[in-house]
Design an enzyme around this catalytic site. Structure first.
Site, PDB file in Angstrom:
ATOM      1  N   ASP A   1       0.828  -1.204   0.000  1.00  0.00           N
ATOM      2  CA  ASP A   1       0.000   0.000   0.000  1.00  0.00           C
ATOM      3  C   ASP A   1       0.862   1.254   0.000  1.00  0.00           C
ATOM      4  O   ASP A   1       2.030   1.227   0.360  1.00  0.00           O
ATOM      5  CB  ASP A   1      -0.927   0.010   1.210  1.00  0.00           C
ATOM      6  CG  ASP A   1      -0.160   0.093   2.521  1.00  0.00           C
ATOM      7  OD1 ASP A   1       0.892  -0.582   2.629  1.00  0.00           O
ATOM      8  OD2 ASP A   1      -0.585   0.810   3.440  1.00  0.00           O
ATOM      9  N   GLU A   2       0.269   2.358  -0.383  1.00  0.00           N
ATOM     10  CA  GLU A   2       0.852   3.702  -0.265  1.00  0.00           C
ATOM     11  C   GLU A   2       2.294   3.761  -0.773  1.00  0.00           C
ATOM     12  O   GLU A   2       3.147   4.413  -0.178  1.00  0.00           O
ATOM     13  CB  GLU A   2       0.760   4.184   1.186  1.00  0.00           C
ATOM     14  CG  GLU A   2      -0.673   4.346   1.650  1.00  0.00           C
ATOM     15  CD  GLU A   2      -0.809   4.756   3.099  1.00  0.00           C
ATOM     16  OE1 GLU A   2      -1.725   5.538   3.398  1.00  0.00           O
ATOM     17  OE2 GLU A   2      -0.019   4.290   3.939  1.00  0.00           O
ATOM     18  N   ALA A   3       2.546   3.108  -1.915  1.00  0.00           N
ATOM     19  CA  ALA A   3       3.889   3.116  -2.505  1.00  0.00           C
ATOM     20  C   ALA A   3       4.035   4.320  -3.427  1.00  0.00           C
ATOM     21  O   ALA A   3       4.340   4.189  -4.624  1.00  0.00           O
ATOM     22  CB  ALA A   3       4.139   1.809  -3.242  1.00  0.00           C
TER      23      ALA A   3
END
Length: 666
Positions: free
Chosen positions: A339-341
């Site tokens: 996530d949230e890369a």
């Protein structure tokens, strides 16, 4: 502020006022008569079927025994460990090949076929309590129901008066979803093994069967990896706010896994990647594209870190980490985050995930990732964990189209770190405010647009810990929402309804009080009256003194008890009248905040110059609302009625301490 004239009965009071932010000074409870037996339908999660037997009850006698099938002795021993302290009964545990006619029986035969691998059948007659299941897991879940059918005082760790009466009838029960999870983030703040074990015990009561441990993030790496030792020693050396951090040795991790297994809970470890990796990048320069290690990070921003997708050492690193983690994790899953890369390009993200997912399969495990993993190739039996705040998402749709199963954790429904209301002193609000009814009132099987009910694997309640630093914080944010989400995962939709659930939930409040669980007393819930338990020390609110010299009371947004605190400087005194009872406490816990550089809070008996039974060292906690609890062993043996004096020593004009509450412990 109300000054109490007498606190002699305070040690028989409910701890709920001290454990609940909404409460002020601790309320005194009168002695209460034995409660009526709990209805079979009053359980959380709601059972599939509950059929009472009119006029039938079972009362546990002092000579009762627990008899189990040969494969269920561990469950019998667990049940005895719950019942013995409060009942005072011996409750011997033995194996049987038959069907006992009295006492409590835990059997692995004869259950209704519908119960499956995790369900149970509970029969209560006037003569006996019989739990049947096909597995030890089913019996364990049945034991959690049995606990709730007994009076709340059964959860006490000291002998209570009883009687221990159950309503007669039959429950047949089994879960809606195979995966019923809770996640604990131990990266933003590190939590010692005993705290994690306490949370395991908390969630097991509501038939949760997965503990997802978020072991690595920007702020900390929490598990030893032999091939990369600096991950723990460097990456694990701090946390949000700059504290000391910490990490689990492999032996400690294995012990946590075994403890969870004893509660029929599978541990799913997560190493988030390619983003959320600053702790790893700070530990090894070669993992960075520029070969320069960034500083350790103690803030709360996200999306700024990324493993170097183009370097082969990155994949050596990931494979070795996953192999070592798989070797000490008996469960079927490894969670690879995803996530949230934001600092990884879309092309690099796909390249990275397509390289690392096969490592999981090669280690004999199944991939779980946050739903953005839908961008990458599908792998066998992969699970995408949905954390979005809408009912549709492109990455989620891609995951479903590729054959992924979906684990539901919508942030605006299931994130336990979201505030209850705007005034909640802990947590965040980026996904919205989540009161209990919001957490409860949705159907996992019909929540996502275009996702069939058959694609839903289960429900998980994540607890992110940017603002949570101790057990009381965790429990306050989990209770009462964790049981609400557990019911979504266990109970059939037809058995659920807010109007009945809020009553069943409110009846658990007294049980949590006895257990010492800090919880939010939501105004949406009609909370039950806590029992007056014998010999149970409770938290004494600092502003509830009988006498004082030089102190003042200040308002605070503190979460640990009453919202007024006693502000004292050197030479000030607080005094409390209380009854220690016949059994002397062993220690005292003082919750305080201070800007002092030195000094002590002295506990003295019967006068401001009387014998000192405890000296609590005071150093700066970071300010007048930066709270900490300090437990100190008591000297001497305080029993009976005393006036307790608290004095503060320190540098006049410079040092101060805010006292929130004090609690004597056995």
């Amino acid at each position: 502020m109300t000054v109490r004239r007498s606190l002699r009965h305070l040690l028989l009071a409910s701890a709920v006022a001290a454990a609940t932010v909404a409460a002020g000074a601790a309320a005194l409870l009168p002695a209460t008569p034995a409660a009526a037996a709990v209805s079979l339908a009053a359980v959380v999660p709601a059972p599939v079927s509950a059929q009472p037997a009119a006029g039938v009850t079972y009362t546990l006698p002092s000579n009762a025994a627990i008899q189990t099938a040969a494969g269920a002795t561990d469950v019998g021993t667990y049940l005895a460990g719950i019942l013995r302290p409060s009942t005072g009964y011996a409750l011997p545990v033995s194996t049987t090949t038959g069907t006992p006619a009295s006492g409590i029986a835990l059997l692995l035969s004869g259950a209704d076929p519908s119960v499956g691998a995790e369900g149970y059948q509970l029969d209560v007659t006037a003569a006996a309590v019989t739990l049947r299941a096909q597995t030890a897991a089913g019996l364990f879940h049945g034991v959690q129901t049995l606990r709730q059918l007994l009076p709340p005082a059964v959860e006490a760790r000291t002998a209570q008066s009883g009687p221990w009466t159950l309503t007669g009838g039959r429950i047949v029960d089994y879960p809606r979803y195979a995966y019923r999870g809770a996640m604990l983030d131990v990266s933003r703040h590190f939590f010692a093994p005993d705290t994690v074990k306490r949370y395991i015990d908390d969630i097991a009561q509501y038939k949760v069967n997965v503990l997802h441990l978020h072991l690595a993030d920007d702020q900390g790496w929490r598990i030893v990896i032999d091939a990369w030792p600096q991950l723990a020693t460097v990456g694990g050396s701090t946390q949000v706010g700059g504290g000391a951090g910490g990490y689990y040795t492999k032996a400690q991790y294995a012990d946590l896994v075994a403890y969870a297994a004893s509660r029929q809970i599978t541990v799913v470890p997560e190493i988030d990647m390619p983003g959320h990796t600053n702790a790893a990048l700070a530990s090894y320069a070669q993992l960075n594209c520029n070969n320069t290690a960034p500083p350790l990070y103690t803030g709360t921003n996200v999306g700024f870190s990324s493993l170097c997708v183009g370097k082969e050492v990155t994949y050596t690193f990931v494979q070795q980490v996953l192999n070592e983690l798989a070797a000490i994790t008996p469960g079927p899953y490894l969670h690879v985050g995803g996530d949230e890369a934001s600092s990884t390009t879309a092309a690099d993200y796909t390249t990275f995930m397509n390289r690392v997912q096969p490592f999981v399969g090669a280690a004999g495990k199944t991939v779980i990732g946050w739903h953005q993993i839908g961008q990458a190739n599908h792998t066998a039996n992969r699970v995408a964990q949905y954390w979005g705040t809408s009912t549709s998402d492109a990455d989620l749709s891609a995951a479903v189209s590729k054959g992924d199963k979906i684990l539901l954790s919508p942030a605006n429904k299931a994130y336990l770190d979201m505030k209850y209301t705007n005034s909640t002193p802990l947590g965040q609000s980026w996904a919205g405010l989540i009161e209990v009814q919001t957490a409860y009132s949705w159907d996992p099987g019909a929540y996502l647009t275009g996702v069939p009910a058959t694609a839903i694997l289960g429900v998980e309640a994540p607890m992110w810990t940017e603002t949570l630093a101790k057990l009381a914080d965790i429990e306050f944010m989990a209770f009462p929402r964790l049981p609400a989400l557990a019911e979504l995962a266990w109970s059939p939709q037809s058995a659920r309804g807010w109007d009945t659930f809020k009553v069943r939930l409110g009846a658990l409040g007294p049980r949590w009080t006895v257990q010492g669980i800090s919880f939010y007393s939501s105004p949406q819930v009609p909370w039950g009256t806590p029992p007056a338990t014998r010999s149970a020390y409770t938290q004494i609110q600092a502003e509830s003194y009988n006498a004082q010299t030089g102190t003042q009371t200040e308002a605070t947004t503190d979460t640990g008890g009453g919202q007024n605190v006693g502000y004292i400087t050197p030479g000030d005194t607080l005094a409390y009248d209380l009854d220690f009872g016949a059994a002397a406490p062993a220690s005292v816990t003082t919750r305080l905040a201070s800007g002092a550089s030195s000094g002590t809070v002295q506990y003295r008996l019967d006068s401001a110059t009387g014998p000192i039974i405890a000296s609590v060292p005071v150093t700066s906690t970071g300010g007048w609302q930066s709270w900490t609890g300090r437990t100190t062993t008591l000297s001497g043996s305080a029993t009976g009625v005393h006036r307790l004096y608290l004095t503060f020593t320190g540098t006049a004009g410079a040092d101060f301490v805010n006292l929130n509450w004090l609690q004597f412990n056995r």
